[in-house]
Write an enzyme that holds these catalytic residues in place. Sequence first.
Site, mmCIF file in Angstrom:
data_model
loop_
_atom_site.group_PDB
_atom_site.id
_atom_site.type_symbol
_atom_site.label_atom_id
_atom_site.label_comp_id
_atom_site.label_asym_id
_atom_site.label_seq_id
_atom_site.Cartn_x
_atom_site.Cartn_y
_atom_site.Cartn_z
ATOM 1 N N HIS A 147 0.841 -1.197 0.000
ATOM 2 C CA HIS A 147 0.000 0.000 0.000
ATOM 3 C C HIS A 147 0.870 1.238 0.000
ATOM 4 C CE1 HIS A 147 -3.229 2.770 1.008
ATOM 5 N NE2 HIS A 147 -4.045 1.814 0.615
ATOM 6 N N ASP A 159 -8.020 -5.381 -0.656
ATOM 7 C CA ASP A 159 -8.421 -6.245 -1.769
ATOM 8 C C ASP A 159 -8.139 -7.728 -1.533
ATOM 9 O OD1 ASP A 159 -9.512 -4.361 -3.567
ATOM 10 O OD2 ASP A 159 -7.508 -3.674 -4.086
HETATM 11 C C1 ACO Z 1 -7.816 -0.507 -3.010
HETATM 12 C C2 ACO Z 1 -6.401 -0.385 -3.356
HETATM 13 O O1 ACO Z 1 -6.095 0.281 -4.290
HETATM 14 S S1 ACO Z 1 -5.287 -1.176 -2.391
HETATM 15 C C3 ACO Z 1 -3.949 -1.571 -3.513
HETATM 16 C C4 ACO Z 1 -4.387 -2.628 -4.481
HETATM 17 N N1 ACO Z 1 -3.278 -3.028 -5.366
HETATM 18 C C5 ACO Z 1 -2.628 -4.170 -5.217
HETATM 19 O O2 ACO Z 1 -2.883 -4.984 -4.350
HETATM 20 C C6 ACO Z 1 -1.559 -4.443 -6.248
HETATM 21 C C7 ACO Z 1 -0.270 -4.934 -5.623
HETATM 22 N N2 ACO Z 1 0.371 -3.879 -4.879
HETATM 23 C C8 ACO Z 1 1.111 -2.917 -5.511
HETATM 24 O O3 ACO Z 1 1.293 -2.944 -6.731
HETATM 25 C C9 ACO Z 1 1.705 -1.790 -4.684
HETATM 26 O O4 ACO Z 1 1.959 -2.226 -3.374
HETATM 27 C C10 ACO Z 1 0.794 -0.553 -4.664
HETATM 28 C C11 ACO Z 1 0.436 -0.132 -6.083
HETATM 29 C C12 ACO Z 1 -0.472 -0.823 -3.902
HETATM 30 C C13 ACO Z 1 1.532 0.589 -3.957
HETATM 31 O O5 ACO Z 1 2.548 0.960 -4.803
HETATM 32 P P1 ACO Z 1 3.774 1.898 -4.419
HETATM 33 O O6 ACO Z 1 3.533 2.666 -3.200
HETATM 34 O O7 ACO Z 1 4.100 2.666 -5.659
HETATM 35 O O8 ACO Z 1 4.921 0.866 -4.102
HETATM 36 P P2 ACO Z 1 5.885 0.216 -5.182
HETATM 37 O O9 ACO Z 1 5.124 -0.452 -6.259
HETATM 38 O O10 ACO Z 1 6.882 1.261 -5.573
HETATM 39 O O11 ACO Z 1 6.570 -0.882 -4.266
HETATM 40 C C14 ACO Z 1 7.652 -0.651 -3.367
HETATM 41 C C15 ACO Z 1 8.463 -1.937 -3.288
HETATM 42 O O12 ACO Z 1 7.648 -2.987 -2.734
HETATM 43 C C16 ACO Z 1 7.460 -4.032 -3.701
HETATM 44 N N3 ACO Z 1 6.049 -4.398 -3.689
HETATM 45 C C17 ACO Z 1 4.992 -3.560 -3.516
HETATM 46 N N4 ACO Z 1 3.844 -4.257 -3.583
HETATM 47 C C18 ACO Z 1 4.203 -5.534 -3.809
HETATM 48 C C19 ACO Z 1 3.449 -6.703 -3.973
HETATM 49 N N5 ACO Z 1 2.113 -6.673 -3.931
HETATM 50 N N6 ACO Z 1 4.097 -7.856 -4.187
HETATM 51 C C20 ACO Z 1 5.450 -7.893 -4.226
HETATM 52 N N7 ACO Z 1 6.210 -6.792 -4.074
HETATM 53 C C21 ACO Z 1 5.586 -5.626 -3.873
HETATM 54 C C22 ACO Z 1 7.817 -3.412 -5.050
HETATM 55 O O13 ACO Z 1 8.224 -4.369 -5.979
HETATM 56 C C23 ACO Z 1 8.910 -2.450 -4.664
HETATM 57 O O14 ACO Z 1 10.085 -3.179 -4.468
HETATM 58 P P3 ACO Z 1 11.521 -2.561 -4.886
HETATM 59 O O15 ACO Z 1 11.668 -1.341 -4.053
HETATM 60 O O16 ACO Z 1 12.458 -3.662 -4.591
HETATM 61 O O17 ACO Z 1 11.389 -2.236 -6.361
HETATM 62 O O1 OAA Z 2 -5.724 4.564 -0.735
HETATM 63 C C1 OAA Z 2 -5.265 3.945 -1.707
HETATM 64 O O2 OAA Z 2 -4.215 4.280 -2.305
HETATM 65 C C2 OAA Z 2 -5.925 2.719 -2.202
HETATM 66 C C3 OAA Z 2 -6.926 2.152 -1.258
HETATM 67 O O3 OAA Z 2 -6.601 1.455 -0.329
HETATM 68 C C4 OAA Z 2 -8.330 2.502 -1.470
HETATM 69 O O4 OAA Z 2 -8.638 3.276 -2.370
HETATM 70 O O5 OAA Z 2 -9.179 1.986 -0.713
#
Ligand code: ACO
Ligand code: OAA
Length: 371
Positions: free
Chosen positions: A257, A308
């Site tokens: 997150h 999620d």
């Molecule tokens: C309702 C919502 O929107 S909740 C979020 C729903 N999305 C997901 O579950 C998708 C999976 N999660 C992700 O892609 C990310 O954690 C996000 C998009 C939620 C947040 O993204 P950001 O804050 O930009 O973090 P970012 O993607 O830069 O990740 C930081 C580090 O953690 C790692 N990481 C983050 N999420 C994950 C994951 N789900 N699985 C494995 N590694 C992860 C990244 O690879 C990165 O590693 P690095 O620094 O070695 O390159």
């Molecule tokens: O806040 C965010 O970036 C994503 C999230 O968890 C939501 O929208 O519920």
Amino acid sequence: MSATKGLEGIVAAESKISSIIDDTLTYVGYNIDDLAENASFEEVIYLLWHTRLPKEDELAELKQQLADNMSIPQAIVDQFKTYPLSTVHPMAALRTAVSLLGVFDEEADVMDPEANYRKAIRLQAKIATVVTAFARVRKGLEPVSPKPELGYAANFLYMLKGEEPADIEIEAFDKALVLHADHELNASTFTARVCVATLSDVYSGVTAAIGALKGPLHGGANEQVMKMLTEIGSLENVESYIQNKLDNKEKIMGFGHRVYRKGDPRAPHLRVMSKKLTELTGKPELYEMSVKIHDMIVEQKKLPANVDFFSASVYDSLGIDHDLFTPIFAVSRTSGWVAHILEQYANNRLIRPRAEYVGPGMQKYVPISER
Ligand SMILES: CC(=O)SCCNC(=O)CCNC(=O)[C@H](O)C(C)(C)COP(=O)(O)OP(=O)(O)OC[C@H]1O[C@@H](n2cnc3c(N)ncnc32)[C@H](O)[C@@H]1OP(=O)(O)O
Ligand SMILES: O=C([O-])CC(=O)C(=O)O
């Protein structure tokens, strides 16, 4: 000028609607744990739109207004029937249908606060009908009309399945709606605010937000979690499947997150619901698989589950098609989007940040024959 990738840590708006401080989520100052245990979705809608909890008569009035506005234009249903139904994603259908709702709303471009509030009610009421109607039409079934005497959560499940849901299903679904209703300046809410800050209309704002929610890094993750659980198939396959993904540096959907560090406070509620519902439906392995994935990701990546992750097994246990998980997120989040849209209108300024230019320096135009 230097850019902050993904606007991480940038405070882009003031808001009285929800907050995330030290991993604690509140709606208007009420802790999400308190609301998840005690409030109905309709109460939360009122809370988000009025920044206070409703009194009994106010809640009754809102419920009546929602019930009175649930029907949708037949043209939307007719249009669904023309879609390539075997391939179209319900989020694409929803995005288009919300835009069409604006086409049929004579007040769509009336910008006073009362008209915008009336549109908020209509949109929140109709979006449940749109999602359920599409879900039925694509199966060759006719939409089911809402029952005015049912609450919002019960009506959604009734319109989806054509039979009244059990109390435990209503309770679980209502809680899921409460948990997804708002979340500060997440990507889709920010999108909605950027859109309406041009003084565009409510339908445009929500249509834009649906487009942003659809992506798998945001709301689309819940469907991807279920896809992963289905691919894994059994408890004994979890370890090799997840380890393989981690070794290949692939992301595991439903984890991580941008804001939470210790954990998403909504996830434990969904985890409890997942355990209860998977046992009740005779699919406890789905929960056990989820827990095993969870433990591996927490141990190896130190990443907590987000909203999620456990919502996937909750919705599956309610017998909901997997590609409807994200549209259901949109149904709930409409309450938050609309709250933010109304808040943006009330204190508006165009949202227009700058870009750090990293392209070539000044160049002289070269006629096409000389390139
Ligand atoms: C309702 C919502 O929107 S909740 C979020 C729903 N999305 C997901 O579950 C998708 C999976 N999660 C992700 O892609 C990310 O954690 C996000 C998009 C939620 C947040 O993204 P950001 O804050 O930009 O973090 P970012 O993607 O830069 O990740 C930081 C580090 O953690 C790692 N990481 C983050 N999420 C994950 C994951 N789900 N699985 C494995 N590694 C992860 C990244 O690879 C990165 O590693 P690095 O620094 O070695 O390159
Ligand atoms: O806040 C965010 O970036 C994503 C999230 O968890 C939501 O929208 O519920």
